[in-house]
Design a protein around this motif. Structure first.
Motif, PDB file in Angstrom:
ATOM      1  N   ASN A 103       2.418   2.003  70.438  1.00  0.00           N
ATOM      2  CA  ASN A 103       3.415   2.956  69.944  1.00  0.00           C
ATOM      3  C   ASN A 103       3.385   4.190  70.845  1.00  0.00           C
ATOM      4  O   ASN A 103       2.620   5.122  70.632  1.00  0.00           O
ATOM      5  CB  ASN A 103       3.119   3.345  68.493  1.00  0.00           C
ATOM      6  N   VAL A 104       4.219   4.179  71.881  1.00  0.00           N
ATOM      7  CA  VAL A 104       4.274   5.289  72.829  1.00  0.00           C
ATOM      8  C   VAL A 104       4.822   6.540  72.163  1.00  0.00           C
ATOM      9  O   VAL A 104       4.350   7.654  72.400  1.00  0.00           O
ATOM     10  CB  VAL A 104       5.145   4.905  74.050  1.00  0.00           C
ATOM     11  N   HIS A 105       5.824   6.367  71.311  1.00  0.00           N
ATOM     12  CA  HIS A 105       6.446   7.506  70.635  1.00  0.00           C
ATOM     13  C   HIS A 105       5.471   8.214  69.707  1.00  0.00           C
ATOM     14  O   HIS A 105       5.465   9.445  69.624  1.00  0.00           O
ATOM     15  CB  HIS A 105       7.670   7.044  69.841  1.00  0.00           C
ATOM     16  N   ASP A 106       4.643   7.458  69.010  1.00  0.00           N
ATOM     17  CA  ASP A 106       3.766   8.023  67.984  1.00  0.00           C
ATOM     18  C   ASP A 106       2.378   7.394  68.117  1.00  0.00           C
ATOM     19  O   ASP A 106       2.016   6.487  67.362  1.00  0.00           O
ATOM     20  CB  ASP A 106       4.371   7.740  66.600  1.00  0.00           C
ATOM     21  N   PRO A 107       1.569   7.858  69.082  1.00  0.00           N
ATOM     22  CA  PRO A 107       0.276   7.233  69.358  1.00  0.00           C
ATOM     23  C   PRO A 107      -0.682   7.217  68.171  1.00  0.00           C
ATOM     24  O   PRO A 107      -1.618   6.406  68.150  1.00  0.00           O
ATOM     25  CB  PRO A 107      -0.293   8.084  70.510  1.00  0.00           C
ATOM     26  N   LEU A 108      -0.476   8.080  67.195  1.00  0.00           N
ATOM     27  CA  LEU A 108      -1.349   8.097  66.027  1.00  0.00           C
ATOM     28  C   LEU A 108      -1.084   6.924  65.099  1.00  0.00           C
ATOM     29  O   LEU A 108      -1.865   6.657  64.185  1.00  0.00           O
ATOM     30  CB  LEU A 108      -1.177   9.412  65.260  1.00  0.00           C
ATOM     31  N   HIS A 109       0.034   6.240  65.305  1.00  0.00           N
ATOM     32  CA  HIS A 109       0.375   5.103  64.453  1.00  0.00           C
ATOM     33  C   HIS A 109       0.526   3.830  65.294  1.00  0.00           C
ATOM     34  O   HIS A 109       1.564   3.173  65.266  1.00  0.00           O
ATOM     35  CB  HIS A 109       1.656   5.382  63.663  1.00  0.00           C
ATOM     36  N   GLN A 110      -0.510   3.507  66.072  1.00  0.00           N
ATOM     37  CA  GLN A 110      -0.545   2.231  66.775  1.00  0.00           C
ATOM     38  C   GLN A 110      -0.706   1.113  65.747  1.00  0.00           C
ATOM     39  O   GLN A 110      -1.268   1.296  64.678  1.00  0.00           O
ATOM     40  CB  GLN A 110      -1.733   2.194  67.741  1.00  0.00           C
ATOM     41  N   GLY A 111      -0.202  -0.056  66.094  1.00  0.00           N
ATOM     42  CA  GLY A 111      -0.398  -1.190  65.201  1.00  0.00           C
ATOM     43  C   GLY A 111       0.897  -1.687  64.601  1.00  0.00           C
ATOM     44  O   GLY A 111       1.968  -1.107  64.789  1.00  0.00           O
ATOM     45  N   PRO A 112       0.823  -2.775  63.841  1.00  0.00           N
ATOM     46  CA  PRO A 112       2.027  -3.432  63.332  1.00  0.00           C
ATOM     47  C   PRO A 112       2.550  -2.902  62.012  1.00  0.00           C
ATOM     48  O   PRO A 112       3.676  -3.219  61.627  1.00  0.00           O
ATOM     49  CB  PRO A 112       1.566  -4.880  63.170  1.00  0.00           C
ATOM     50  N   VAL A 236       9.387  -1.352  82.657  1.00  0.00           N
ATOM     51  CA  VAL A 236       9.269  -1.006  81.234  1.00  0.00           C
ATOM     52  C   VAL A 236       8.313   0.170  81.035  1.00  0.00           C
ATOM     53  O   VAL A 236       8.593   1.097  80.268  1.00  0.00           O
ATOM     54  CB  VAL A 236       8.805  -2.239  80.433  1.00  0.00           C
ATOM     55  N   ASP A 237       7.183   0.160  81.729  1.00  0.00           N
ATOM     56  CA  ASP A 237       6.224   1.257  81.609  1.00  0.00           C
ATOM     57  C   ASP A 237       6.826   2.579  82.066  1.00  0.00           C
ATOM     58  O   ASP A 237       6.555   3.636  81.481  1.00  0.00           O
ATOM     59  CB  ASP A 237       4.964   0.947  82.421  1.00  0.00           C
ATOM     60  N   SER A 238       7.651   2.538  83.106  1.00  0.00           N
ATOM     61  CA  SER A 238       8.281   3.765  83.593  1.00  0.00           C
ATOM     62  C   SER A 238       9.261   4.308  82.563  1.00  0.00           C
ATOM     63  O   SER A 238       9.397   5.541  82.405  1.00  0.00           O
ATOM     64  CB  SER A 238       8.987   3.517  84.926  1.00  0.00           C
ATOM     65  N   LEU A 239       9.952   3.422  81.842  1.00  0.00           N
ATOM     66  CA  LEU A 239      10.857   3.863  80.777  1.00  0.00           C
ATOM     67  C   LEU A 239      10.078   4.555  79.665  1.00  0.00           C
ATOM     68  O   LEU A 239      10.473   5.611  79.165  1.00  0.00           O
ATOM     69  CB  LEU A 239      11.620   2.673  80.199  1.00  0.00           C
ATOM     70  N   ASN A 240       8.968   3.962  79.265  1.00  0.00           N
ATOM     71  CA  ASN A 240       8.168   4.554  78.196  1.00  0.00           C
ATOM     72  C   ASN A 240       7.626   5.923  78.596  1.00  0.00           C
ATOM     73  O   ASN A 240       7.566   6.845  77.774  1.00  0.00           O
ATOM     74  CB  ASN A 240       7.009   3.621  77.837  1.00  0.00           C
ATOM     75  N   ALA A 241       7.236   6.072  79.848  1.00  0.00           N
ATOM     76  CA  ALA A 241       6.685   7.340  80.318  1.00  0.00           C
ATOM     77  C   ALA A 241       7.754   8.431  80.357  1.00  0.00           C
ATOM     78  O   ALA A 241       7.474   9.597  80.056  1.00  0.00           O
ATOM     79  CB  ALA A 241       6.074   7.162  81.703  1.00  0.00           C
ATOM     80  N   SER A 242       8.986   8.083  80.700  1.00  0.00           N
ATOM     81  CA  SER A 242      10.034   9.080  80.867  1.00  0.00           C
ATOM     82  C   SER A 242      10.793   9.378  79.579  1.00  0.00           C
ATOM     83  O   SER A 242      11.279  10.495  79.382  1.00  0.00           O
ATOM     84  CB  SER A 242      11.028   8.628  81.942  1.00  0.00           C
ATOM     85  N   GLN A 243      10.887   8.395  78.670  1.00  0.00           N
ATOM     86  CA  GLN A 243      11.702   8.577  77.466  1.00  0.00           C
ATOM     87  C   GLN A 243      10.894   8.657  76.187  1.00  0.00           C
ATOM     88  O   GLN A 243      11.426   9.000  75.135  1.00  0.00           O
ATOM     89  CB  GLN A 243      12.708   7.428  77.358  1.00  0.00           C
ATOM     90  N   GLU A 244       9.631   8.273  76.232  1.00  0.00           N
ATOM     91  CA  GLU A 244       8.748   8.290  75.068  1.00  0.00           C
ATOM     92  C   GLU A 244       9.326   7.476  73.914  1.00  0.00           C
ATOM     93  O   GLU A 244       9.294   7.870  72.753  1.00  0.00           O
ATOM     94  CB  GLU A 244       8.453   9.729  74.620  1.00  0.00           C
ATOM     95  N   LEU A 245       9.902   6.327  74.276  1.00  0.00           N
ATOM     96  CA  LEU A 245      10.324   5.339  73.297  1.00  0.00           C
ATOM     97  C   LEU A 245       9.489   4.075  73.502  1.00  0.00           C
ATOM     98  O   LEU A 245       8.726   3.969  74.461  1.00  0.00           O
ATOM     99  CB  LEU A 245      11.816   5.020  73.460  1.00  0.00           C
ATOM    100  N   ASN A 246       9.629   3.127  72.589  1.00  0.00           N
ATOM    101  CA  ASN A 246       8.793   1.929  72.647  1.00  0.00           C
ATOM    102  C   ASN A 246       9.550   0.751  73.251  1.00  0.00           C
ATOM    103  O   ASN A 246       9.963  -0.180  72.558  1.00  0.00           O
ATOM    104  CB  ASN A 246       8.296   1.580  71.239  1.00  0.00           C
ATOM    105  N   TYR A 247       9.737   0.796  74.568  1.00  0.00           N
ATOM    106  CA  TYR A 247      10.255  -0.370  75.273  1.00  0.00           C
ATOM    107  C   TYR A 247       9.105  -1.351  75.485  1.00  0.00           C
ATOM    108  O   TYR A 247       7.956  -0.947  75.660  1.00  0.00           O
ATOM    109  CB  TYR A 247      10.841   0.027  76.622  1.00  0.00           C
ATOM    110  N   ALA A 248       9.428  -2.635  75.494  1.00  0.00           N
ATOM    111  CA  ALA A 248       8.392  -3.647  75.722  1.00  0.00           C
ATOM    112  C   ALA A 248       9.010  -4.860  76.397  1.00  0.00           C
ATOM    113  O   ALA A 248      10.165  -5.219  76.135  1.00  0.00           O
ATOM    114  CB  ALA A 248       7.739  -4.059  74.404  1.00  0.00           C
ATOM    115  N   LEU A 249       8.240  -5.507  77.260  1.00  0.00           N
ATOM    116  CA  LEU A 249       8.675  -6.716  77.941  1.00  0.00           C
ATOM    117  C   LEU A 249       8.360  -7.931  77.063  1.00  0.00           C
ATOM    118  O   LEU A 249       7.270  -8.027  76.505  1.00  0.00           O
ATOM    119  CB  LEU A 249       7.968  -6.855  79.290  1.00  0.00           C
TER     120      LEU A 249
END
Length: 336
Positions: A103-112, A236-249
């Motif tokens: 969870n790139v957007h909210d690192p405190l809430h990793q997990g499913p 995908v990692d570059s998108l997450n770093a720049s937009q702070e959303l949860n893109y995934a391959l």
């Protein structure tokens, strides 16, 4: 009516009550439904972890042994490897291989928990290869163009969804199913909550793509496959770093899309393929164990979803196979 496509992840609960539920679920699966047929849903996924259920003396080792017997008869449960370098104990998968954790957007809430896939779009790798005609530089340039196009399409879908009011989702938002939805009033837009979800960039037909690119040998083709998938993961990692959303391959498992795109490309390019394989499936490798071992290296790149399928036979020592696969970075294994 459509059958609900549900999935259950279990295996690591060592409490008396948890073990009782798992044991009886496995026994019911072994018995089957109706006249002894296999139930397609819920898809069951048994999580494996050293110290919990993998070795003699582990508290749930007996349930793992029972599960191996059930798999031989029912091809279920699937096996999720919680000790994979990118997985955690509470990792969860859907039956189609979709994985929910980072969870790139909210690192405190990793997990499913209370999260899921918002949308995903798949790239047809074979068509890019057919158009490239062996030009490696053009192939990767076109792949970048398609990656950017998919990102724009996903962002447009996300923007539209984000503007919808919470009262349009009486179950997901009204019943606080989605993470953070308890903070919403009924007239609030849901965008802040949807940021917890995943936007998936998928791909299909890696095996046919590699054949089309006509590499000089098997090793060169395999290395190209790793280069293609790792290239998409970096995007995908570059998108997450720049937009702070949860893109995934995602290694897409949409077989209907594979069939449709194969047929469209056959008309347009006159190719010889009778099918496209889902995601990174390497169907040209005929030995089932070697194929799964070869595919295992792709799992780590596809953080939004991955799955390999093992063809079973009655003589196969499934426990020994699983032990060997634990030395690879495989995440999820299904059976047929």
């Amino acid at each position: 009516a459509r059958v609900p496509e549900s999935t259950i992840n279990y295996g690591l609960d060592t409490s008396l009550e948890g073990r009782m539920v798992m044991e009886n679920l496995l026994k019911a699966t072994m018995a089957g439904i109706g006249q002894g047929t296999s139930a397609p849903f819920p898809v069951q996924i048994l999580r494996l972890k050293k110290g919990i259920n993998l070795e003699p003396g582990d508290p749930n080792y007996d349930l793992y042994q029972l599960a191996l017997q059930v798999i031989q008869k029912r091809r279920m449960p699937y096996l999720a490897f919680a000790d994979a370098p990118y997985n955690q104990e509470d990792v969860a998968y859907f039956g189609n291989g979709i994985r929910v954790y980072e969870n790139v957007h909210d690192p405190l809430h990793q997990g499913p928990a209370k999260r899921g896939m918002l949308a995903y779009t798949s790239i047809n790798l074979v068509r890019i290869a057919l158009r490239a005609k062996g030009d490696m530089e053009w192939f990767f340039e076109e792949l970048d163009r398609k990656l950017e196009l998919v990102q724009k399409e996903l962002m447009e879908r996300y923007t539209i969804l984000s503007q919808i009011k919470a009262y349009y989702y009486p179950f997901l938002m009204g019943q606080h199913v989605w993470l953070g939805s308890e903070k919403l009033e009924s007239a609030d837009p849901v965008g802040a909550v949807l940021k917890e979800g995943i936007l998936g960039i998928g791909f299909i037909g890696l095996d046919q793509c590699l054949e089309t690119m006509q590499m000089k040998d098997e090793e060169s083709a395999y290395n190209l496959g790793i280069s293609i998938v790792s290239h998409m993961r970096r995007f995908v990692d570059s998108l997450n770093a720049s937009q702070e959303l949860n893109y995934a391959l995602i290694s897409s498992m949409d077989k209907e899309a594979c069939e449709r795109l194969c047929e469209l490309d056959r008309k347009a390019f006159k190719h010889h393929f009778d099918h496209y394989d889902p995601g990174f499936c390497l169907s040209h490798v005929t030995d089932p164990i070697k194929r799964v071992q070869a595919e295992a290296l792709f799992h780590e790149f596809c953080s939004g979803g991955h799955i390999s399928c093992l063809e079973l036979d009655a003589k196969m020592d499934l426990e020994a196979v699983v032990k060997a696969l634990r030395e690879t970075p495989i995440g999820l294994l299904s059976f047929k």
